[in-house]
Design an enzyme around this catalytic site. Structure first.
Site, PDB file in Angstrom:
ATOM      1  N   ASN A  67       1.593  -5.040  -3.209  1.00 43.16           N
ATOM      2  CA  ASN A  67       1.912  -3.561  -3.275  1.00 43.16           C
ATOM      3  C   ASN A  67       3.361  -3.696  -3.725  1.00 43.16           C
ATOM      4  OD1 ASN A  67       1.321  -0.992  -2.983  1.00 43.16           O
ATOM      5  ND2 ASN A  67       3.085  -1.130  -1.495  1.00 43.16           N
ATOM      6  N   GLU A  68       3.878  -3.113  -4.656  1.00 43.75           N
ATOM      7  CA  GLU A  68       5.398  -2.771  -5.057  1.00 43.75           C
ATOM      8  C   GLU A  68       6.037  -4.039  -4.912  1.00 43.75           C
ATOM      9  OE1 GLU A  68       5.713   2.079  -4.229  1.00 43.75           O
ATOM     10  OE2 GLU A  68       6.889   0.651  -2.808  1.00 43.75           O
ATOM     11  N   HIS A  75       0.322  -5.123   1.497  1.00 44.53           N
ATOM     12  CA  HIS A  75       0.988  -4.016   1.307  1.00 44.53           C
ATOM     13  C   HIS A  75       1.840  -3.861   2.425  1.00 44.53           C
ATOM     14  CE1 HIS A  75       0.363   0.486   0.322  1.00 44.53           C
ATOM     15  NE2 HIS A  75       1.613   0.226   0.913  1.00 44.53           N
ATOM     16  N   GLN A 108      -0.033   1.175   8.369  1.00 45.83           N
ATOM     17  CA  GLN A 108       0.233   2.801   8.303  1.00 45.83           C
ATOM     18  C   GLN A 108      -1.007   3.510   8.907  1.00 45.83           C
ATOM     19  OE1 GLN A 108       1.639   2.810   4.345  1.00 45.83           O
ATOM     20  NE2 GLN A 108       2.994   4.445   5.264  1.00 45.83           N
TER      21      GLN A 108
END
Length: 441
Positions: free
Chosen positions: A154-155, A110, A16
């Site tokens: 991540n998640e 991620h 990102q």
């Protein structure tokens, strides 16, 4: 009052903010004619080259920790081929953190994955846990001695959340197809897909509508019409692949770097049933959290990621209450959710907790400040009650590429000009830093 050794920082994800992650699956997906991305990431925030400036801004404001991710596609651009120059780049980022009195907390995956991994079957393939372990070993052998905290994935539960929303959309589409044309139009106008139920910037409606158009493009890019990326709606088998990848990564980290504290992060909603919704809310909590308890048993910490609450009725998740304040992502402005989730987690997880993401997408920085104040007040109340919360990372350090939503969602403590890459700290950055009573170390 937060403890003096409490980690208070901000978070980012490599894809990102870095820009030009050309070896990653999402880069290919951005370029497709029928892409679900509203715009391409391109240079993003150019954090790859400007990380020193960004870390210094965080440190100058008083933050004592920074959570960032390592891009697997940079480290291993081809299967079994490692780019040591990229390893050294991340070593430089870690050392920049240390030089500025900032604790680096690294996430190894991620959301984005190497293109070659997806061509092998992605996050549904039996080979993926071993592939992930190989990458983790390579990184930890070289960088682990300079780290104290590592998040593996991540998640990890994101794919199940997407699957639930996708199935709801499919049910609505089937019902609409069986109705009269006028009824079908009315059903579409009614709202159907509530993308705010997924704590990630997705264009779910467009994803579902474009499925047929994208098949040929997926076949050309990935060798399959249905590539299993980390964001694909996840089956129970795929969920187990993710869980096994975490187990193998944890074992490798423990073997190579026993001093490093390791955990994963989960996307957790503050599930609030209305009368009649109790059973569904309980089932959602099992999917989101409790069925991962055997997987994370023995982890050093759990990363909790929360942005809002979800009200659950007898038929499923309910829309945001009429008249409620909403963020750019369509989430209800509800910072109290974090405290509720921390307390719910602590009933069944007795280990350390780190809030690895919590934040708000808005252009009104005064509302960001208010969100931070209420969220941290909840954290302090949890600490007062003995819940072992060891850190809080606001999402995000800077405005960035919010996945399929592009650059329209502004979560950052720092703004940036996409034309010049000039950074502009917002008042919320210094406000968050003001909570640090004493730097770490």
């Amino acid at each position: 009052m937060l403890p003096k050794d409490f980690m208070l920082g901000a978070a980012s994800a490599a894809y990102q903010v870095e820009g030009n992650n050309t070896h990653s699956d999402l880069w290919l997906m951005e370029q497709m004619p029928h892409t679900t991305f509203s715009e391409p990431s391109l240079d993003a925030c150019d954090h790859y080259h400007r990380y020193e400036e960004d870390i210094r801004l965080a440190a100058a404001a008083g933050l004592n920790a920074y959570r960032f991710s390592i891009e697997w596609g940079r480290i291993e651009p081809e299967e079994g081929v490692f780019d040591e120059a990229e390893v050294e780049h991340y070593r430089d980022v870690i050392r920049c953190c240390r030089a500025n009195g900032v604790e680096p907390v690294v996430t190894l995956h991620h959301f984005s994955s190497p293109i070659w991994l997806i061509r092998k079957g992605g996050w549904d393939a039996e080979t993926t846990p071993a592939d992930f372990e190989r990458y983790v070993r390579h990184v930890m052998e070289r960088l682990g001695g300079e780290l104290s905290f590592v998040c593996t994935i991540n998640e990890a539960n994101m794919g199940l959340q997407i699957a639930r929303i996708a199935e709801r959309y499919a049910q609505q589409a089937r019902a609409a197809a069986a109705a009269m044309a006028a009824a079908s139009q009315a059903a579409e106008a009614d709202g159907a897909v509530d993308e705010s139920q997924v704590q990630m910037g997705l264009n779910l409606k467009k994803m579902m509508e474009n499925q047929q158009l994208q098949k040929a493009e997926n076949k050309e890019a990935f060798g399959t019409e249905d590539p299993q990326t980390f964001q694909s709606p996840r089956s129970r088998h795929s969920d187990e692949v993710v869980c096994e990848a975490h187990r193998r990564a944890r074992a490798a980290i423990r073997e190579l770097c026993p001093h490093v504290k390791v955990g994963l992060t989960l996307s957790l909603h503050d599930l609030q049933p209305v009368p009649g919704g109790e059973a569904l809310a309980a089932a959602e909590w099992v999917d989101e959290f409790t069925h991962y308890l055997p997987v994370i048993e023995g982890d050093d910490f759990l990363g909790v990621q929360n942005y809002t609450r979800t009200r659950v009725g007898a038929e499923g998740d309910l829309p945001v209450p009429e008249g409620a304040e909403v963020t750019q992502m369509g989430y209800e402005f509800y910072p109290q959710a974090l405290e509720h989730v921390l307390r719910a987690v602590a009933k069944e997880w007795t280990g350390d907790i780190i809030v690895t993401e919590n934040g708000i997408g808005t252009d009104d920085d005064a509302r960001r400040v208010a969100f931070i104040d209420e969220a941290l007040a909840g954290v302090e109340r949890c600490l007062d009650d003995g819940i072992p919360v060891k850190g809080y990372f606001y999402w995000s350090l800077m405005d960035n590429f919010e996945w399929q939503k592009g650059y329209s969602m502004r979560f950052g403590l720092i703004a940036f000009d996409r034309a010049t890459q000039e950074r502009s700290p917002k008042p919320s950055l210094a406000h968050l830093g003001s909570y640090v009573k004493k730097p770490l170390g």
